[in-house]
Scaffold this motif. Structure first.
Motif, short mmCIF file in Angstrom:
data_model
loop_
_atom_site.label_atom_id
_atom_site.label_comp_id
_atom_site.label_asym_id
_atom_site.label_seq_id
_atom_site.Cartn_x
_atom_site.Cartn_y
_atom_site.Cartn_z
N TRP A 268 13.47 12.31 0.68
CA TRP A 268 12.43 11.27 0.65
C TRP A 268 11.54 11.37 1.89
N THR A 269 10.22 11.34 1.69
CA THR A 269 9.26 11.33 2.77
C THR A 269 8.50 10.00 2.76
N THR A 270 7.85 9.66 3.86
CA THR A 270 7.24 8.35 4.01
C THR A 270 5.73 8.44 4.22
N TRP A 285 7.74 5.56 -0.31
CA TRP A 285 8.73 6.64 -0.27
C TRP A 285 8.44 7.61 -1.42
N ARG A 286 8.38 8.89 -1.11
CA ARG A 286 8.13 9.92 -2.13
C ARG A 286 9.22 10.97 -2.06
N ASN A 287 9.85 11.24 -3.22
CA ASN A 287 10.90 12.24 -3.28
C ASN A 287 10.28 13.60 -3.58
N THR A 288 10.32 14.48 -2.59
CA THR A 288 9.67 15.78 -2.73
C THR A 288 10.37 16.69 -3.73
N ALA A 289 11.61 16.38 -4.07
CA ALA A 289 12.34 17.20 -5.05
C ALA A 289 12.09 16.73 -6.47
N SER A 290 12.16 15.42 -6.70
CA SER A 290 12.08 14.88 -8.06
C SER A 290 10.70 14.34 -8.42
N GLY A 291 9.85 14.07 -7.42
CA GLY A 291 8.55 13.45 -7.68
C GLY A 291 8.61 11.94 -7.83
N GLU A 292 9.80 11.34 -7.67
CA GLU A 292 9.94 9.88 -7.76
C GLU A 292 9.20 9.20 -6.60
N ASN A 293 8.73 7.99 -6.86
CA ASN A 293 8.04 7.20 -5.84
C ASN A 293 8.54 5.76 -5.89
N LYS A 294 8.65 5.16 -4.73
CA LYS A 294 9.02 3.75 -4.64
C LYS A 294 8.40 3.16 -3.38
N ILE A 295 8.28 1.86 -3.37
CA ILE A 295 7.62 1.17 -2.26
C ILE A 295 8.56 0.14 -1.67
N TRP A 296 8.63 0.13 -0.34
CA TRP A 296 9.28 -0.94 0.39
C TRP A 296 8.19 -1.83 0.97
N THR A 297 8.10 -3.09 0.54
CA THR A 297 7.30 -4.07 1.26
C THR A 297 8.21 -4.75 2.27
N MET A 298 7.75 -4.77 3.52
CA MET A 298 8.60 -5.19 4.62
C MET A 298 8.25 -6.59 5.09
N ASN A 299 9.29 -7.34 5.46
CA ASN A 299 9.13 -8.63 6.13
C ASN A 299 10.20 -8.69 7.20
N GLY A 300 9.89 -8.08 8.35
CA GLY A 300 10.92 -7.87 9.36
C GLY A 300 11.94 -6.88 8.84
N VAL A 301 13.21 -7.28 8.82
CA VAL A 301 14.27 -6.40 8.30
C VAL A 301 14.51 -6.61 6.82
N PHE A 302 13.79 -7.55 6.21
CA PHE A 302 13.98 -7.83 4.79
C PHE A 302 13.07 -6.92 3.97
N VAL A 303 13.65 -6.22 3.00
CA VAL A 303 12.95 -5.20 2.23
C VAL A 303 12.92 -5.60 0.76
N THR A 304 11.73 -5.55 0.17
CA THR A 304 11.60 -5.66 -1.28
C THR A 304 11.22 -4.29 -1.81
N GLU A 305 12.05 -3.74 -2.67
CA GLU A 305 11.83 -2.38 -3.18
C GLU A 305 11.34 -2.43 -4.62
N GLY A 306 10.33 -1.63 -4.91
CA GLY A 306 9.83 -1.50 -6.27
C GLY A 306 9.58 -0.05 -6.62
N THR A 307 10.00 0.35 -7.80
CA THR A 307 9.79 1.73 -8.26
C THR A 307 8.44 1.84 -8.94
N VAL A 308 7.71 2.90 -8.61
CA VAL A 308 6.43 3.18 -9.26
C VAL A 308 6.50 4.54 -9.94
N ASN A 309 5.42 4.95 -10.58
CA ASN A 309 5.44 6.13 -11.44
C ASN A 309 5.84 7.40 -10.69
#
Length: 416
Positions: A268-270, A285-309
């Motif tokens: 995973w790269t950023t 976050w982008r996975n250079t092997a699989s092409g998967e992508n996901k987003i971390w929206t940050m609020n301090g140490v609290f992370v909301t993760e969502g998967t995108v295309n």
């Protein structure tokens, strides 16, 4: 300057002396563009080479910016080149054959003004963009990677307003820029990749107001400057690119509060952004092997993760804001096919997705708001034919305008 002066001392061995002898003498000095020569020192016979900047600096929205976009990732002069503070992205060019540096003030595709900063030794000098005096005009931190010399250059349009040579720092150290005390003036974060040592110089223009040694870290860790809590004080995101471990240092000046974040394996790269427009750094976050992508929206140490295309490995991501809502969007370019697409983002959700016109795979894109309307545009560089053009963006609608023939730059000129 430091309590532990040996940590950042310049190597005075025969290697360093040999490096100094090898450094090319400046062939064209900053006299060509200097408006007011600083009494702090002279740059004559000082080679200064900028390389393309790599890191982003999140801060609070800049005071006095004339750009209507509220997001500091897209308006801060420390991140986006804006040498005259008019809220329009400017361009800096490097001639890889002669070492000449050219600054162009932009108004859409029009070149308002340009000036050469001289010819420099391209083998030794690197640069970071910054805003050391908080005047909303892009400045430079220039560093000689062989000798450890450092120079702060304050810009005023195409002219050098002033400059100052700082203390030398051993070549094993690398510099990143941030604002660790929240005064809207760029500070310098130092990291030694060989020893894991870290330090911060808090700056006031060309003056180092304090210099502090920080905790030593594992040499496997890579530092990225962020602002996860949105308080206007830069934080440090540490990633181990081998083990995938992640840590955040929340900074208050030189004081660090440390938290571990969820690990992500090495595939995973950023890419940094602010996808929900809350002025807190988020991560694509982008996975250079699989092409998967996901987003971390940050609020301090609290992370909301969502998967995108998922997108194949040929697609590369850049960050902009094409609809001027203050939320960073994602521009995707396929380096193999020349296809382009834009994702308008709302946090972890893609609110709109549209394929844009395709172009030659050989074109390279750089993003900025060249006409100052608050919406990110795309500058296309035709490295071989010099037929550069700009896409003026309005959401996912692109209107193309060409750079005038008189302003074309030959293939040896490169830009970020």
């Amino acid at each position: 300057m430091f309590e532990n002066k040996s940590a950042l001392s310049l190597d005075t061995s025969s290697w360093a002396k040999e490096s100094l002898e090898k450094t090319e003498v400046l062939t064209t000095s900053l006299n060509t563009s200097t408006a007011n020569r600083s009494s702090a020192g002279t740059l004559e016979n000082e080679p200064l080479f900028p390389q393309m900047p790599t890191d982003s600096l999140p801060t609070l929205p800049p005071v006095g910016s004339s750009n209507p976009n509220p997001n500091p990732y897209l308006t801060s002069a420390a991140i986006v080149p804006d040498f005259n503070g008019d809220g329009k992205t400017d361009k800096m060019w490097v001639n890889v054959q002669t070492g000449e540096i050219l600054v162009r003030l932009m108004n859409g595709t029009q070149i308002v003004e340009q000036a050469s900063l001289g010819q420099y030794d391209l083998k030794t000098w690197s640069y970071k963009t910054a805003d050391f005096n908080s005047d909303n005009k892009t400045d430079f931190l220039l560093r000689n990677e062989q000798t450890g010399e450092n120079v702060v250059v304050l810009m005023d349009g195409t002219k050098v307003a002033s400059f100052l040579t700082l203390d030398r720092v051993d070549p094993g150290w690398s510099a990143n820029i941030g604002d660790f005390n929240g005064d809207r003036k760029t500070d310098i974060f130092w990291h030694n990749g060989q020893t894991g040592q870290n330090a911060i110089w808090q700056m006031d223009g060309t003056t180092v107001t304090s210099a502090t040694i920080l905790e030593t870290t594992d040499v496997a860790l890579t530092a990225t400057i962020v602002d996860f809590d949105g308080n206007g004080k830069s934080d440090i995101f540490w990633r181990n690119n081998t083990s995938g471990e992640n840590t955040a240092w929340f900074m208050d000046g030189s004081e660090a509060t440390k938290y571990d974040l969820q690990a992500q394996d090495a595939s995973w790269t950023t890419t940094l952004g602010d996808f929900n427009g809350d002025y807190k750094t988020d991560i694509l976050w982008r996975n250079t092997a699989s092409g998967e992508n996901k987003i971390w929206t940050m609020n301090g140490v609290f992370v909301t993760e969502g998967t995108v295309n998922t997108l194949g490995a040929d697609w590369n991501a850049k960050i902009g804001d094409f609809n001027s809502d203050g939320k960073t969007d994602i521009f995707w370019h396929n380096a193999t096919t020349g296809e382009n697409t834009a994702w308008l983002m709302d946090g972890t959700n893609v609110s709109s997705e549209a394929f844009l016109p395709s172009n030659s795979p050989g074109l390279t894109a750089s993003l900025g708001d060249f006409n100052g309307d608050g919406k990110t545009d795309v500058y296309w560089r035709d490295q071989q034919g010099s037929a550069d053009k700009i896409w003026n963006m309005d959401g996912t609608l692109a209107t193309e305008a060409a750079i005038a023939d008189a302003d074309k730059l030959t293939p040896e000129w490169y830009t970020a």
